[in-house]
Design a protein around this motif. Sequence first.
Motif: not given
Length: 317
Positions: A107-114
């Motif tokens: 979830a953390l990866a997707l909200v910024v990096q994703g």
Amino acid sequence: MRAVQIAEFGGPEVLKVSDVAEPVAGDGQLLITVDRAGINYADTHQVENSYLSKAQLPLTPGGEVVGHTPDGRRVVALVGSGGYAEKAVAQAAVAFDVPEEVSDGAALALVVQGTTAWHLLKTMSHMAPGESVLVHAGAGGVGSLAVQLAKLWGAGRVIATASSEEKRNQTIELGADVAIDGTPEGLKDRIIEANGGKPVDIVLEMVGGPTFDESFAALAPFGRLVTFGAASRQAAAAIDPGRLMKGSKTIAGFWLVDCLRDPATVSGPLAELFELTVSGKLTAIVGGDYALSDVATAHEDMRARRTVGKLVLDPTR
């Protein structure tokens, strides 16, 4: 509560865990008990006050968190700062419910990096099926997702750069057609060779300095280079407008913060990324789960390019 708070700007050595007052949610805000906080390369700039937006002391870094609200919602949220803590406050408009099947780290990866990778390919470069795409730092947080999305959306050839053979192999596993050393010397020639002797249509660039210059030189006619970082902390050479006109090339910049003016520009892409993740078509790589007390080590590892994927902090440790 425990939080990382810096009293002076500098490198990883200024990151210290302190006892600070709990934040209080105001109108239109949510108080979140943090299960994990995301670490971004931008945080290393913020800590030394070299980021696009200037910081003020004392400062608790951390731009996004995943956790629970008092009414039991599990959300991932953009907080701007204050994420490296046991509790954080976010605007309700940029706090998004997380599907049960999506892990905290994903979830953390997707909200910024994703969402960054989504906008780099769709909004900024307007990637069309069949085009060649060069992704710098292809094993990193944005890069590992951009490689996968480019392939999912029909790129003709995806080329990734990475700093080690192990990382280059990982980008191949994620879907890159070829992976090359990202060292600036001779980079233009390696890019063109990796693309079958032809310049590339799209470059996603976040290193800056000579890497930017070499990447621009490898652009095809009507090619687009999108810059979204300056990890090298070096300035690129000035671009004469004539160099853009010859070849009809485009240089664009992207900063996710600009999307916060319209939260739909985050929520829409994020919903699509959640769906791709739940269906198994997209994998968010979580490359390190650090204790809050080890935050300095996390920053050192990131700056030394020892990491892959998304790094997260556990505020309970």
